[in-house]
Design an enzyme around this catalytic site. Structure first.
Site, short mmCIF file in Angstrom:
data_model
loop_
_atom_site.label_atom_id
_atom_site.label_comp_id
_atom_site.label_asym_id
_atom_site.label_seq_id
_atom_site.Cartn_x
_atom_site.Cartn_y
_atom_site.Cartn_z
N ASP A 308 0.50 -1.45 0.13
CA ASP A 308 -0.02 -0.13 -0.16
C ASP A 308 0.61 1.24 0.00
OD1 ASP A 308 -1.83 1.98 -0.17
OD2 ASP A 308 -3.74 0.99 1.92
N GLU A 513 -11.27 7.04 4.55
CA GLU A 513 -9.74 5.92 5.10
C GLU A 513 -9.68 6.65 6.49
OE1 GLU A 513 -5.43 5.09 3.10
OE2 GLU A 513 -6.85 6.22 1.13
C1 BGC Z 1 -5.16 3.05 -0.23
C2 BGC Z 1 -5.04 1.96 -0.96
C3 BGC Z 1 -5.24 2.55 -2.40
C4 BGC Z 1 -3.98 3.43 -2.51
C5 BGC Z 1 -3.30 4.36 -3.61
C6 BGC Z 1 -3.76 3.95 -0.07
O1 BGC Z 1 -3.92 5.18 0.73
O2 BGC Z 1 -4.75 2.28 1.14
O3 BGC Z 1 -6.01 1.31 -1.12
O4 BGC Z 1 -4.34 2.22 -3.33
O5 BGC Z 1 -3.44 4.14 -1.16
O6 BGC Z 1 -4.45 5.34 -3.20
C1 BGC Z 2 -3.07 9.86 -1.65
C2 BGC Z 2 -3.86 8.38 -1.54
C3 BGC Z 2 -3.65 7.42 -0.47
C4 BGC Z 2 -3.49 8.36 1.31
C5 BGC Z 2 -3.11 7.86 2.58
C6 BGC Z 2 -2.48 10.93 0.10
O1 BGC Z 2 -2.26 11.32 -0.26
O2 BGC Z 2 -3.27 10.68 -2.44
O3 BGC Z 2 -3.86 7.85 -2.24
O4 BGC Z 2 -4.60 6.59 -0.91
O5 BGC Z 2 -2.22 9.92 0.61
O6 BGC Z 2 -1.62 7.54 1.93
#
Ligand code: BGC
Ligand code: BGC
Length: 630
Positions: A308, A513
């Site tokens: 991830d 998230e």
């Molecule tokens: C998320 C994933 C996602 C990735 C890319 C992460 O923060 O947990 O589900 O695919 O970001 O954006």
């Molecule tokens: C990114 C996401 C990612 C998230 C958590 C954001 O800055 O754009 O893709 O899921 O951070 O790591």
């Protein structure tokens, strides 16, 4: 020239020609060679630097043609909300991606990069894409065939922007709605999640009969590589805290959180993403037993495993405290591609030195690169690395919007209909003298779509193209029906007017998230006020827009009819289709609706099960219009 000279010249020319064609013939470039032969051939030609480049995924924000070339970067992604501009056209996306690709192709071996994006409810980072209901709504439909069609449409809309890879589906089994990602989960019941892995053949194509198990399969240029995520147990963390610890024994893990991975692998899923969460205290990103031992060896998964975003950084607390250790633990656990996604030179330097010091054996690097190349060959990237404009018309097409509208209709759950059974409020009459539409979510595309829409966390307001519920209501009612709209109707209006009925649309603001973790699960106070004010004055149907069940019991008595619409996406017309009886309500809860948060976690089958509305609940109505077929 004498004969001898002629012969010599001919001989020399022949020799030269043969040498040239020999140099040009490279097995890995020959599409007639089996994938394994191509992988082996290419791998044998690669330097360590080139191999590590393949394992590196960087964000588009920091990428360029030059960086692609200089570091042999294997993959680029759009993180949530990482777009060239918020309203960029499909052509703009394609041009950007092609430029990165040119950088990759200009390297010694010309290995194409693979571009990935979270197309998790449609190609949702892209303006004007069709936004489908989030997974929580799709679970309600109990219709895997519908979800497969959504996968196929999403593949087309993703390819429309030049992108061959999506980080979807999320096959989390959300066991606690306090989790901020609960809406990315189809259900608390693993059987529903398993059934919904039908999205994978939608995205990637149907695996041919007798296709060997575990090998990634992608059917062609109208399909994309998928990603089952987040391996494993992401939906089982304590109190639903994001990225936290899932405490469960091996049998529990195998019977609840693992089954959908078996289905996904059977369906040829190309990649698997590792979860930020821990299992019984051990970070999944460092879990060699589960990643290498179980997923790769036992289940015979032959695609690549991706971390991830900054997932290996979070092996330590605080994150990034010892990055060299993170790289070592993550790669040795069996992760093949690292979503770095920004400080890539640090990753490359650390991994290079770990290999040079024999801390990480070359066999591990080769395993990673073999898997990455396999997916790239299967995808046809070597034959067709550059995107063209031939699919741009698929983005937000009418056909896909109709499909999303159908999905919205089938994802609605009717929780209450009338104060008693004999006096149902729904379906609503289309003809009335005056009706009221109210609430924070009635005329707001951003709120209706939720997180992961244009922006990572989503955004309230007019963020993309679609039909709000208010517009849908206006489209549906009789032309003589007067529709009054107020986000927060004033008491005067409610008192002084004769409304036949009111439609109140309220719910949660967009989130993603950790920002969505919520220990009280109440909707904002303004929404409660709207419900209370309107429903005390007028007969009302309340439509809840939310990523999960929310606290509703205290207001239930005031509400005449109650509909859970989840996060329906851009096609709000689907809500009006059903409210006004164009179609019947058919949806059944794929989650338990609790009475109070202190009951949580509470899932179907639990000994203390005492829900407000049980798993599987959903009232039905009959369509008031005759139609040849749905
Ligand atoms: C998320 C994933 C996602 C990735 C890319 C992460 O923060 O947990 O589900 O695919 O970001 O954006
Ligand atoms: C990114 C996401 C990612 C998230 C958590 C954001 O800055 O754009 O893709 O899921 O951070 O790591």
């Amino acid at each position: 020239m004498d004969r001898f000279t002629i012969l010599c010249t001919v001989g020399m020319v022949l020799h030269l020609w043969m040498a040239v064609t020999e140099a040009e013939y490279m097995k890995y470039k020959d599409p007639n060679q089996p994938v394994n032969v191509r992988v082996r051939d290419l791998l044998s030609l690669m330097t360590l630097e080139e191999k590590i480049g393949q394992m590196t995924q960087i964000d588009r924000k920091i990428s360029s043609k030059e960086i692609m070339k200089k570091y042999f970067i294997g993959s680029v992604l759009s993180g949530g909300g990482s777009y060239p501009s918020p309203t960029a056209s499909a052509e703009t996306w394609i041009n950007m991606i092609n430029e990165f690709q040119e950088g990759a192709l200009s390297t010694r071996l010309g290995i194409p990069m693979i571009y990935g994006i979270d197309a998790i409810h449609g190609n949702n980072n892209v303006y004007n894409a069709t936004i489908f209901p989030h997974n929580i709504g799709l679970g309600v439909t109990r219709d895997p065939e519908l979800v497969k069609r959504i996968g196929a449409a999403t593949a087309l809309e993703t390819r429309a922007t030049g992108i061959p890879y999506t980080f979807a589906p999320c096959i989390a089994v959300c066991r606690d709605p306090r989790w901020g990602r609960c809406y990315e989960s189809y259900s608390e019941d693993h059987k529903i999640v398993q059934a919904m892995t039908e999205i994978i053949p939608g995205l990637q194509g149907d695996v041919p009969a007798n296709f060997p198990k575990g090998i990634p399969y992608i059917a062609g240029r109208n399909k994309v590589a998928g990603c089952a995520k987040h391996f494993v147990g992401d939906g089982g963390t304590t109190n639903g805290i994001n990225e936290n610890n899932t405490v469960i024994d091996w049998n529990g893990l195998l019977s609840i959180h693992m089954p959908a991975y078996l289905d996904s692998i059977k369906k040829g899923v190309a990649t698997v993403m590792v979860s930020y969460s821990s299992w019984n205290g051990e970070k999944m990103h460092a879990n060699k037993k589960l990643i290498t031992g179980y997923l790769k060896k036992q289940l015979q998964f032959k695609g690549f495993v991706i971390s991830d975003s900054q997932g290996i950084d979070r092996i330590t607390s605080p994150p990034h405290a010892n990055y060299t250790y993170s790289v070592e633990a993550g790669i040795l656990a069996g992760i093949d591609m690292i979503m770095v996604p920004e400080k890539f030179t640090e990753f490359i330097d650390d991994l290079t030195s770990l290999v040079k010091k024999n801390v990480i054996p070359m066999s591990r690097i080769d395993d990673a690169v073999r898997r990455i190349l396999r997916v790239k060959f299967v995808l046809g990237l070597f034959e067709n690395p550059m995107a063209d404009y031939s699919l741009v018309h698929e983005l937000g097409s009418q056909e896909h919007r109709e499909l999303a509208r159908e999905a919205v209709r089938k994802s609605l759950v009717l929780l209450k209909n009338g104060k008693n059974i004999d006096e149902p409020l729904l379906p609503l009459p289309k003809r009335a003298s005056k009706i009221l539409v109210a609430g924070s979510h009635a005329h707001n595309i951003g709120n209706q779509c939720g997180g992961w829409t244009i922006e990572w966390r989503g955004l309230a307001g007019n963020i993309t193209v679609g039909t709000t519920i208010l517009t849908a209501v206006k489209n549906t009612v009789d032309p003589l029906t007067e529709v009054v709209y107020r986000e927060n109707p004033e008491t005067e209006l409610l008192k002084s007017n004769k409304f036949s009925y009111a439609i109140v649309v309220v719910g949660e603001p967009p989130y993603s998230e950790t920002f969505g973790d919520n220990m009280n699960l109440t909707i904002p106070e303004s929404g409660i006020r709207t419900i209370t004010n309107v429903c005390e004055a007028i007969k009302c149907v309340v439509v809840i827009i939310s990523g999960r069940p929310v606290v509703i019991e205290p207001y239930l008595a005031k509400i005449e009819a109650l509909v859970a619409a989840w996060l329906p996406g851009t096609e709000g017309q689907g809500v009006a289709d059903v409210l006004f009886g164009g179609y019947g309500f058919t949806g059944k809860l794929a989650r338990t609706w609790f009475k109070t948060v202190d009951q949580l976690p509470m899932n179907v089958g639990d000994p203390h099960y005492d829900p407000l509305f049980p798993f599987g609940y959903g009232l039905t109505t009959s369509p008031t219009e005759l139609r040849a077929s749905q």
